[in-house]
Design a protein around this motif. Structure first.
Motif, PDB file in Angstrom:
ATOM      1  N   TYR A  69       0.848  -1.190   0.000  1.00  0.00           N
ATOM      2  CA  TYR A  69       0.000   0.000   0.000  1.00  0.00           C
ATOM      3  C   TYR A  69       0.887   1.243   0.000  1.00  0.00           C
ATOM      4  O   TYR A  69       1.725   1.436   0.873  1.00  0.00           O
ATOM      5  N   ILE A  70       0.723   2.090  -1.021  1.00  0.00           N
ATOM      6  CA  ILE A  70       1.571   3.264  -1.183  1.00  0.00           C
ATOM      7  C   ILE A  70       0.714   4.524  -1.255  1.00  0.00           C
ATOM      8  O   ILE A  70      -0.236   4.580  -2.036  1.00  0.00           O
ATOM      9  N   GLU A  71       1.047   5.507  -0.450  1.00  0.00           N
ATOM     10  CA  GLU A  71       0.409   6.822  -0.551  1.00  0.00           C
ATOM     11  C   GLU A  71       1.303   7.718  -1.396  1.00  0.00           C
ATOM     12  O   GLU A  71       2.463   7.959  -1.057  1.00  0.00           O
ATOM     13  N   ALA A  72       0.761   8.237  -2.481  1.00  0.00           N
ATOM     14  CA  ALA A  72       1.519   9.103  -3.381  1.00  0.00           C
ATOM     15  C   ALA A  72       0.830  10.449  -3.514  1.00  0.00           C
ATOM     16  O   ALA A  72      -0.400  10.541  -3.454  1.00  0.00           O
ATOM     17  N   TRP A  80       9.229   8.703  -7.231  1.00  0.00           N
ATOM     18  CA  TRP A  80      10.178   7.648  -6.905  1.00  0.00           C
ATOM     19  C   TRP A  80       9.496   6.502  -6.163  1.00  0.00           C
ATOM     20  O   TRP A  80       9.914   5.344  -6.246  1.00  0.00           O
ATOM     21  N   LYS A  81       8.415   6.803  -5.460  1.00  0.00           N
ATOM     22  CA  LYS A  81       7.698   5.759  -4.735  1.00  0.00           C
ATOM     23  C   LYS A  81       7.051   4.748  -5.677  1.00  0.00           C
ATOM     24  O   LYS A  81       6.725   3.634  -5.271  1.00  0.00           O
ATOM     25  N   LEU A  82       6.836   5.152  -6.914  1.00  0.00           N
ATOM     26  CA  LEU A  82       6.114   4.306  -7.863  1.00  0.00           C
ATOM     27  C   LEU A  82       7.016   3.292  -8.563  1.00  0.00           C
ATOM     28  O   LEU A  82       6.520   2.401  -9.254  1.00  0.00           O
ATOM     29  N   GLU A  83       8.330   3.417  -8.388  1.00  0.00           N
ATOM     30  CA  GLU A  83       9.242   2.502  -9.050  1.00  0.00           C
ATOM     31  C   GLU A  83       8.979   1.042  -8.687  1.00  0.00           C
ATOM     32  O   GLU A  83       8.963   0.169  -9.573  1.00  0.00           O
ATOM     33  N   VAL A 253      -1.909  -1.417  -3.838  1.00  0.00           N
ATOM     34  CA  VAL A 253      -2.840  -0.301  -4.013  1.00  0.00           C
ATOM     35  C   VAL A 253      -2.037   0.988  -3.945  1.00  0.00           C
ATOM     36  O   VAL A 253      -1.244   1.181  -3.015  1.00  0.00           O
ATOM     37  N   VAL A 254      -2.210   1.855  -4.935  1.00  0.00           N
ATOM     38  CA  VAL A 254      -1.584   3.177  -4.919  1.00  0.00           C
ATOM     39  C   VAL A 254      -2.656   4.186  -4.518  1.00  0.00           C
ATOM     40  O   VAL A 254      -3.645   4.357  -5.229  1.00  0.00           O
TER      41      VAL A 254
END
Length: 285
Positions: A69-72, A80-83, A253-254
């Motif tokens: 789970y990433i908060e962007a 860079w978090k999406l790499e 999940v982004v």
């Protein structure tokens, strides 16, 4: 404050007071769909609001009992978090990303197994065709026969009209080219014969996070929008989406913030004149 994230087979730790981070090696850190090793996957978060607090615990996100789970930032200023997400998609992951309308469950267009998992997770009948998210007109030209460009006999050049509204919140139904994998538009079960070439919905989203991911992919993403399983309502909160579809087999999940329940406008361009199949979010350009 420190942030943990996964890149390749390494766990990286970044401290707010340091420009460079330190690296910790994780033994056998391959995701379950990267055989033969198994590992833990660490969640990445920026804001620790009470609503999302449960997604800040690294132990939750081993692949056996959770998801990444990433908060962007909606502007993708922290792209860079999406790499790691791009890497996961290229390895056959199925997950959720934001678009310029709603959230979508996506996977790599070239991964047959990922497309099958996407159908199972969303409970999509094999007879229902899937749409694609494209980064540019080059993708559209490769995987479809393109927009009608006129023939000098009274038929309008629709490409000239469309190009001023893309990227944007439209899904255009176009004739699929031979480059589009047949399982994207096939009929029947996984063991049935593929159907003849048909049409495909194409969406070039005007969303910074989505475009940042698409830019790093070598092909479009297969996509399907998300509704509540027992209600005909759009799901617009990524936390609720993670709670609902995470147990069904999502890999990530982004989180780009809560969306407005306003789907794309769908236009069929396979026949003249074009026909609006669904009136949704309008382009404001």
């Amino acid at each position: 404050m420190q942030t943990l994230f996964v890149c390749g087979d390494k766990l990286w730790r970044f401290h707010a007071d340091s420009f460079f981070g330190s690296r910790l090696s994780l033994p056998t850190t391959h995701l379950p769909f990267w055989p033969p090793r198994r590992s833990s996957v660490v969640s990445m978060v920026v804001k620790r609001s009470p609503k999302r607090l449960k997604y800040t615990t690294g132990s939750r996100f081993t692949k056996e009992d959770g998801l990444v789970y990433i908060e962007a930032d909606p502007s993708a200023s922290d792209s860079w978090k999406l790499e790691p997400i791009v890497n996961l998609l290229k390895q056959g992951a199925v997950g959720v990303i934001p678009t310029d309308t709603l959230y979508a469950i996506v996977c790599d267009l070239r991964s047959h197994s990922a497309i099958e998992r996407l159908r199972r997770i969303k409970n999509i009948e094999a007879s229902k065709p899937l749409s694609i998210l494209c980064h540019s007109f080059r993708d559209i030209d490769k995987y479809t026969t393109g927009f009608p460009r006129g023939d000098g006999q009274g038929h309008a050049n629709l490409f000239k009209a469309v190009k001023h509204h893309l990227p944007g919140p439209y899904t255009f139904i176009l004739i699929a080219s031979k480059e589009l994998p047949k399982q994207c538009i096939r009929f029947g079960t996984s063991s049935a014969k593929y159907a003849s070439r048909k049409n495909v919905g194409v969406h070039m989203p005007d969303d910074a996070i989505c475009q940042a991911i698409l830019k790093e992919m070598d092909a479009p993403l297969i996509c399907t929008s998300i509704k509540f399983q027992k209600e005909d309502e759009w799901m617009i909160d990524p936390v609720i989406i993670a709670d609902t579809y995470g147990p069904e087999g999502l890999d990530f999940v982004v989180d780009g913030g809560v969306r407005v329940a306003d789907p794309s406008t769908v236009v069929d361009m396979t026949k003249m004149p074009p026909k609006v199949l669904r009136q949704g979010k309008n382009c404001k350009k």
